[in-house]
Design a protein around this motif. Structure first.
Motif, short mmCIF file in Angstrom:
data_model
loop_
_atom_site.label_atom_id
_atom_site.label_comp_id
_atom_site.label_asym_id
_atom_site.label_seq_id
_atom_site.Cartn_x
_atom_site.Cartn_y
_atom_site.Cartn_z
N THR A 58 0.84 -1.19 0.00
CA THR A 58 0.00 0.00 0.00
C THR A 58 0.87 1.24 0.00
N PRO A 59 0.66 2.15 -0.92
CA PRO A 59 1.46 3.38 -0.92
C PRO A 59 1.23 4.18 0.35
N VAL A 60 2.29 4.80 0.84
CA VAL A 60 2.14 5.65 2.02
C VAL A 60 1.53 6.97 1.57
N ALA A 61 0.75 7.56 2.44
CA ALA A 61 0.12 8.85 2.13
C ALA A 61 0.16 9.69 3.39
N PHE A 62 1.06 10.64 3.43
CA PHE A 62 1.18 11.52 4.58
C PHE A 62 0.25 12.71 4.40
N THR A 63 -0.40 13.08 5.46
CA THR A 63 -1.33 14.20 5.41
C THR A 63 -0.74 15.40 6.13
N ALA A 64 -1.13 16.56 5.66
CA ALA A 64 -0.62 17.78 6.28
C ALA A 64 -1.35 18.04 7.59
N PRO A 65 -0.65 18.46 8.61
CA PRO A 65 -1.32 18.84 9.86
C PRO A 65 -2.25 20.02 9.62
N ALA A 66 -3.11 20.26 10.57
CA ALA A 66 -4.00 21.42 10.46
C ALA A 66 -3.18 22.68 10.32
N ALA A 67 -3.63 23.55 9.44
CA ALA A 67 -2.89 24.77 9.18
C ALA A 67 -2.79 25.61 10.44
N VAL A 68 -1.61 26.15 10.67
CA VAL A 68 -1.39 27.02 11.83
C VAL A 68 -1.97 28.40 11.51
N VAL A 69 -2.72 28.93 12.42
CA VAL A 69 -3.34 30.24 12.22
C VAL A 69 -2.25 31.30 12.14
N PRO A 70 -2.28 32.14 11.09
CA PRO A 70 -1.27 33.20 10.99
C PRO A 70 -1.22 34.04 12.26
N GLY A 71 -0.04 34.36 12.68
CA GLY A 71 0.14 35.14 13.90
C GLY A 71 0.33 34.29 15.13
N SER A 72 0.20 32.96 15.00
CA SER A 72 0.40 32.08 16.14
C SER A 72 1.87 32.08 16.54
N GLY A 73 2.13 31.63 17.75
CA GLY A 73 3.49 31.56 18.24
C GLY A 73 4.27 30.44 17.57
N MET A 74 5.61 30.49 17.71
CA MET A 74 6.46 29.48 17.09
C MET A 74 6.19 28.10 17.66
N GLY A 75 5.68 28.04 18.87
CA GLY A 75 5.37 26.74 19.45
C GLY A 75 4.34 25.98 18.64
N ASP A 76 3.37 26.70 18.06
CA ASP A 76 2.35 26.04 17.24
C ASP A 76 2.98 25.48 15.95
N TYR A 77 3.91 26.23 15.38
CA TYR A 77 4.60 25.74 14.18
C TYR A 77 5.49 24.54 14.52
N ASP A 78 6.14 24.60 15.67
CA ASP A 78 6.97 23.46 16.09
C ASP A 78 6.11 22.21 16.27
N ALA A 79 4.91 22.40 16.81
CA ALA A 79 4.02 21.26 17.02
C ALA A 79 3.59 20.66 15.69
N ALA A 80 3.33 21.51 14.70
CA ALA A 80 2.95 21.01 13.37
C ALA A 80 4.10 20.22 12.75
N VAL A 81 5.32 20.70 12.93
CA VAL A 81 6.47 19.96 12.40
C VAL A 81 6.58 18.60 13.07
N ARG A 82 6.42 18.56 14.40
CA ARG A 82 6.51 17.28 15.12
C ARG A 82 5.42 16.32 14.67
N GLN A 83 4.23 16.83 14.43
CA GLN A 83 3.13 15.98 14.00
C GLN A 83 3.41 15.39 12.61
N ALA A 84 3.92 16.21 11.70
CA ALA A 84 4.22 15.73 10.35
C ALA A 84 5.35 14.70 10.39
N PHE A 85 6.37 14.97 11.17
CA PHE A 85 7.50 14.04 11.27
C PHE A 85 7.07 12.73 11.92
#
Length: 745
Positions: A434-461
């Motif tokens: 079965t081919p792997v299919a990675f999905t993008a995390p929920a989009a981070v709301v513009p203006g959010s802190g870097m912690g939210d972006y770090d969390a999105a990176v961790r979720q994708a990884f």
């Protein structure tokens, strides 16, 4: 060149000089003056030294890191013997019987090399990975035609690279040089004799009465070739290593010794002994001192070359004294007699033996393999070489000798072409995956802190890590592998993106806009081929986010301003245009001012490729990365430096084609595929310049292993580049990294 490591070389030079009783009195006198007519046992022993050095080097015996210089010794021997033979003939008769000359060479050399070649091609078909076999067969065909030296150069073979299992024909390059030498040397001597006749007023004087015109010609050849070798070694090292024009000076120097042998004969026994032992010492020093990183041939080749000159020259005076006494001992002569066949057999035995045993050879096994090759060499000498060499019907007929050589060559070429028709196409043995299919995390709301972006990176990884963990265990290669192992050529053609990825010798950088080309948000992807490999991911990201994506990449040129050392730096730049390309890219970035610049480069410089003059991760590399990031920040762009993809240090598709039942056999360990200290140094450098650094190791490796097949996707398309499908699948994870970089204040 490496490196395998391997500077692979040698042979094809076994010429028995005419017997003295075949000469008249005048010819005999000239022969005594210009190269002895009797057999030189010390030269046979010198052959033993040369071939033993090469065999021990290829067997990776500790301490013999420069044993590849044995080929240089053989080139000098060939130049000495062939020039002496031709000189004696032209000085006695005024001409060279080309049919006899080439017939003798063909009878002596071609049947053995063709026989070993055919056996090697057949063995490779059964023992090597299917994807490796076609390239080996082409190697065999070109080697049979004695153009293998240029074939290996055009095929970008690097002797000290661990990218591929070395070709079992790699050592045939030196036979190509030898045969090309034979083709040009006899006409060169004959042409010199013709020129002498044209310019001399006294037509009755013997054409070869004086060696002076020949000394001038050979001296000019040696000087021009050496100058060319000096330059090319630092500009196109593989060409310098492989080609006759850059090796001809060694053959010409051997010829100069033959033409000046009367002067060598005047050495006193003491002086001859000192010269001989000094020469042998110089050869041994080169074997012990040189390494795979020594620029070669260049000036380094002077040491073994002049060493061989001293040994041969000393032997002109006292062939059975000094080092000649040692070289003439029965054991040395016995090895010298089999040296041609031993050279032919030893390398394919060393290369193919691991496939027979199922594991890499240890030191003891490598030595046993080399000794086995010596046994095969004795059998070849006893039952093939000598019977054909001394057969009266062949010796007495140049045409029959030439016909035998032509038949041997045609047989080897036909065998290679025939075997190409039966090479199997590798198809995975496993059920479709079965081919792997990675999905993008929920989009981070513009203006959010870097912690939210770090969390999105961790979720994708984390998604990727799950897929890697599921793929790391033993399992067969899936039948629906993407891309298929049998269709990688199309994958590689797509990798150039219609010329957007510049080759090493192309100048300029065309505009390569992708995504929403009208967007006001521009993201630039810059670097070498390891930037281009991320283009599929960034194409998908740019389309989703409505960015204008600019790809600027050039093979073999790091975008950092790393200094290329050496006196030939400007010539290298004139050929490869790296500085020019970097300047053009920086000017365009300055004018366009993209919001984000993503930097990605290969980290194999100085490791997998040793002739660049710089090395990834060293102080100069790290400092240049900081300067680059700071310069890009000064134009107003955010900067994201992508860390290296895990490097398998092997050609993954070829490995898989030989392990269709267990893909895990090709999975490298993380400890060897990831340079943790180098990544840490680059991280600090990028931050110091005001940018961001993304360690992408976890997109390729678990804590222990780095699977080369994830789901049904082939991760690497060669030895280091990420495949187009896997790059595209990683788009969600790479997208989170770019989002975080753009949000970085």
């Amino acid at each position: 060149m490496p490196r395998r490591n391997q500077h692979i070389q040698l042979l094809g030079r076994f010429v028995t000089l005419p017997h003295a009783d075949s000469l008249n009195t005048a010819e005999e006198q000239r022969s005594r003056e210009f190269g002895q007519t009797h057999f030189r046992p010390d030269i046979e022993g010198l052959r033993a030294v040369a071939v033993t050095a090469v065999v021990l080097f290829h067997a990776a015996v500790p301490g013999i890191n420069g044993g590849y210089v044995g080929v240089d010794v053989f080139f000098v021997i060939s130049g000495f013997l062939i020039t002496g033979l031709l000189w004696r003939e032209v000085s006695g008769s005024g001409t060279v019987r080309l049919r006899s000359f080439y017939g003798a060479r063909a009878r002596r050399l071609l049947p053995a090399s063709a026989t070993v070649g055919v056996v090697t091609m057949v063995a490779s078909l059964f023992l090597l990975a299917p994807l490796r076999v076609p390239t080996v067969l082409y190697d065999g065909i070109t080697s049979a035609l004695y153009v293998g030296n240029y074939w290996f150069f055009l095929d970008n073979v690097n002797y000290f690279s661990d990218f591929l299992t070395p070709s079992p024909f790699l050592h045939y390059w030196s036979l190509g040089v030898e045969e090309q030498f034979y083709l040009v040397w006899a006409p060169l001597i004959l042409g010199t004799a013709w020129a002498i006749r044209r310019v001399r007023r006294d037509k009755t004087r013997a054409i070869g009465a004086s060696p002076r015109p020949y000394l001038v010609v050979l001296g000019l050849v040696a000087a021009a070739s050496f100058a060319l070798s000096m330059v090319i070694t630092y500009v196109v090292p593989a060409l310098a290593f492989f080609s006759l024009p850059t090796r001809a000076w060694q053959l010409a120097i051997g010829g100069l010794v033959a033409l000046t042998s009367i002067h060598w004969q005047r050495l006193s026994p003491r002086a001859a002994a000192v010269a001989g032992w000094s020469g042998l010492g110089a050869i041994m020093l080169a074997c012990l001192w040189f390494t795979s990183t020594t620029p070669f041939p260049g000036t380094a080749a002077l040491l073994p070359t002049l060493g061989a000159v001293l040994v041969i020259g000393a032997g002109c005076a006292t062939p059975s004294q000094g080092c000649g006494q040692f070289l003439s001992t029965p054991p040395m002569r016995a090895v010298g007699r089999i040296s041609y066949s031993w050279y032919l057999w030893h390398w394919p035995v060393l290369v193919l033996a691991p496939a027979v045993l199922g594991h890499p050879l240890g030191l003891a096994e490598r030595i046993i393999a080399a000794l086995l090759a010596a046994v095969l060499a004795w059998v070849t000498l006893r039952y093939l070489e000598n019977p054909l060499r001394f057969a009266p019907k062949l010796r007495n007929s140049p045409w029959r000798s030439l016909g035998l050589g032509a038949l041997a060559t045609a047989t080897a070429v036909a065998a290679g072409l025939g075997l190409l028709k039966v090479v199997p196409t590798p198809v995975g043995h496993g059920a479709p995956a079965t081919p792997v299919a990675f999905t993008a995390p929920a989009a981070v709301v513009p203006g959010s802190g870097m912690g939210d972006y770090d969390a999105a990176v961790r979720q994708a990884f984390a998604q990727v890590q799950t897929a890697l963990a599921e793929s790391v265990g033993p399992r067969p290669v899936p039948a629906n592998l993407a891309p298929p192992l049998g269709n990688l050529s199309g994958e590689q053609r797509n990798f150039t993106y219609n010329g957007c990825l510049r080759t090493p010798y192309e100048s300029g950088q065309p505009e390569c806009a992708m995504g929403d080309v009208t967007s006001a948000t521009t993201v630039a992807l810059i670097g070498d081929s390891h930037a281009a490999m991320w283009t599929p991911a960034f194409q998908q990201i740019a389309a989703q986010r409505h960015w204008r994506l600019e790809m600027m990449a050039k093979e073999a040129c790091p975008v950092m301003d790393v200094e290329v050392g050496g006196v030939f730096r400007r010539m290298i730049e004139d050929l490869q245009h790296c500085e020019q390309w970097r300047a053009e890219v920086m000017a365009r970035l300055q004018a366009e001012r993209p919001r984000l610049v993503v930097v990605s480069v290969w980290r194999g410089y100085g490791f997998d490729e040793t002739m660049t003059g710089f090395k990834a991760y060293d102080t100069a590399w790290v400092e240049s990365l900081t300067r680059l990031v700071r310069r890009l920040r000064d134009i107003g762009s955010q900067v994201l430096v992508l860390g290296p993809a895990a490097s398998p240090h092997a050609n993954v598709p070829i490995c898989l084609s030989g392990n269709l039942g267990n893909a895990a056999a090709c999975n490298p360990q993380r400890s060897t595929a990831v340079n943790e200290s180098g990544i840490a140094a680059e991280t600090a450098a990028a931050v110091a310049g005001g940018g961001q650094y993304a360690d992408v190791s976890d997109l390729f490796c678990t804590t222990e292993r780095c699977p080369v097949v994830v789901g049904n996707t082939l991760v690497y398309m060669d030895v280091s580049h990420v495949s187009i499908p896997y790059s595209r699948q990683l788009a969600p994870a790479i997208g989170t990294l770019t989002d975080r970089a753009l949000a970085h204040a």
